[in-house]
Design an enzyme around this catalytic site. Structure first.
Site, short mmCIF file in Angstrom:
data_model
loop_
_atom_site.label_atom_id
_atom_site.label_comp_id
_atom_site.label_asym_id
_atom_site.label_seq_id
_atom_site.Cartn_x
_atom_site.Cartn_y
_atom_site.Cartn_z
CG ASP A 177 -1.90 -1.19 1.15
OD1 ASP A 177 -2.91 -1.11 0.44
OD2 ASP A 177 -1.59 -2.22 1.79
NE ARG A 202 0.05 3.33 14.19
CZ ARG A 202 0.63 2.37 13.50
NH1 ARG A 202 1.91 2.47 13.15
NH2 ARG A 202 -0.03 1.29 13.16
CG ASP A 211 -3.08 3.03 14.16
OD1 ASP A 211 -2.87 3.36 15.34
OD2 ASP A 211 -3.02 1.84 13.77
CB SER A 264 -5.26 -5.53 9.21
OG SER A 264 -4.62 -4.33 9.57
#
Ligand code: ARG
Length: 407
Positions: free
Chosen positions: A17, A98, A127, A178
């Site tokens: 991605d 993050r 996220d 995922s």
């Protein structure tokens, strides 16, 4: 080339991605893309290979950083001091990484002259919020972009684009889940796990072995200094080494598997599987040492603070003023959290079996029921008299008024 502020810095993982996102963003925004890959202990490929792939996919610059030490020292250790578990169970694995990645993105944006920061998150999760709120908390002038959410970069589009442009990235490998992982743990979602009744299959787990077939019990002594793990079995370790070694040892015993439904910030309830063997063992040990070293009221108050801290961090507020104030409180509570905790790792559990500290409030003389008792039991009588005074007054009144029946 002079720095131009119309570049885009992209959080790059090396996967399909974000590899496609490089060209996709460049075409759609007519801007140059700088790829930034931050190693928080997610494992996998060599950073040099990832960097080259970013360049091959069209990035004008690619910056990679080994941030494992920084991640553990500045993000996981504060979480350990806070015994941080969202909704009582989730050790905030992704929520911790993050803000660190965002910090590197902003730094790179300044260095390479970018006014926009992009990431590969969808519009449904936490996220995206964590990245963007962290970024604008550090750099209020920065724009944020999510190609999946804002530029219609779906999975199918990504596969088509990669094949059409012959990008050096695999498009066939089908992962049913995922996954996000770092040194503090691993998060697995989607696929058949979305049916809440489906039990996780063996292939979900990587950091932990099946706890129903554990090897012989493993005993470990963890030494803390002001809430920070500094030695294992008497051997000095860095916090990163402590987490890594406990990931191996607790993981081998199946410690730290979590299957839960949690409340996302965007309102969705979602099924998540986590495995965080090192984090779970460390938090268990740290809590046990706090039980011996913290004053009662301080400990009680800290427990409320821990929940609020975990909510804030889960909900993208790492760089908020309130979080900073809470950190000061939590740090202050750690001054006497020093000593050893012995635990047995076995059958999916990390069980504390011993504590040893020079800075504790446990007094053997006060506690013992054997010889050497120093507690003056006669003073308990007066204490109870005063402590129960208001309840006694209330009971007498309620009997008089007939509010309660007499026994
Ligand atoms: N639900 C967790 C969180 O919001 C983990 C999300 C990680 N992402 C993933 N693709 N599994 O912190």
């Amino acid at each position: 080339m002079s720095a131009s502020t119309d570049r885009v810095v992209l959080a790059y993982s090396g996967g399909l991605d974000t590899s496609v996102a490089i060209g996709w963003i460049a075409e759609r925004t007519r801007r140059e893309v700088v790829a930034v890959c931050v190693d928080v202990g997610q494992g996998g490929e060599d950073l040099g290979v990832v960097r080259q792939r970013a360049l091959d996919c069209g990035a004008v610059e690619a910056y990679v950083a080994d941030a494992r030490e920084e991640f553990v020292n500045d993000y996981c250790v504060p979480a350990l001091k806070a015994n941080a578990l969202y909704e009582g169970r989730y050790p905030l694995v992704s929520a911790l990484s993050r803000p660190l990645i965002a910090r590197h993105l902003v730094r790179a944006a300044r260095e390479f002259g970018a006014g926009t920061v992009a990431h590969g998150c969808t519009g449904k999760g936490n996220d995206q919020v964590r990245f963007e709120v962290s970024i604008t908390s550090m750099a209020p002038d920065m724009d944020c972009l999510s190609p999946v959410r804002d530029l219609a970069l779906t999975r199918d589009v990504a596969i088509g684009y990669a094949e059409e442009h012959s990008l050096p990235i695999e498009t066939t490998r089908h992962n049913p889940f995922s996954i996000d992982q770092n040194v503090w743990g691993r998060a697995i979602e989607t696929g058949f796990l979305e049916d809440l009744w489906n039990a996780p299959t063996k292939d979900v787990y990587v950091y932990t072995d099946d706890p129903t077939y554990p090897p012989l019990p493993d005993e470990v002594v963890i030494t803390f200094e002001r809430g920070v793990p500094v030695a294992l079995d008497g051997r000095p370790v860095t916090p990163l080494e402590a987490v890594q070694e406990l990931n191996r040892r607790a993981g081998a015993q199946g410690v730290g598997r979590i299957d839960m439904v949690e409340d996302r910030l965007v309102g969705i309830k979602s099924r998540e599987i986590y495995e965080a063997p090192g984090a779970v063992a460390l938090i268990e040990a740290h809590q046990a040492l706090e039980a011996v070293t913290l004053e009662r009221q301080q400990r009680r108050y800290k427990r409320q603070m821990e929940q609020a801290w975990s909510d804030l961090v889960y909900e993208a507020q790492w760089y908020s003023p309130l979080k900073r104030s809470m950190d000061a409180f939590i740090e202050d509570t750690q001054r006497h959290v020093c000593g050893d905790i012995r635990m047995v790792l076995h059958g999916g559990r990390a069980t504390v079996t011993g504590r040893r500290t020079d800075t504790g409030l446990y007094d053997f003389g006060l506690a013992t029921y054997d010889t050497g008792d120093t507690f003056d039991q006669s003073s308990a009588r007066g204490f109870i008299e005063i402590y129960g005074l208001q309840s006694r007054l209330a009971a007498a009144r309620d009997l008089r008024s007939g509010d309660v029946e007499a026994f």
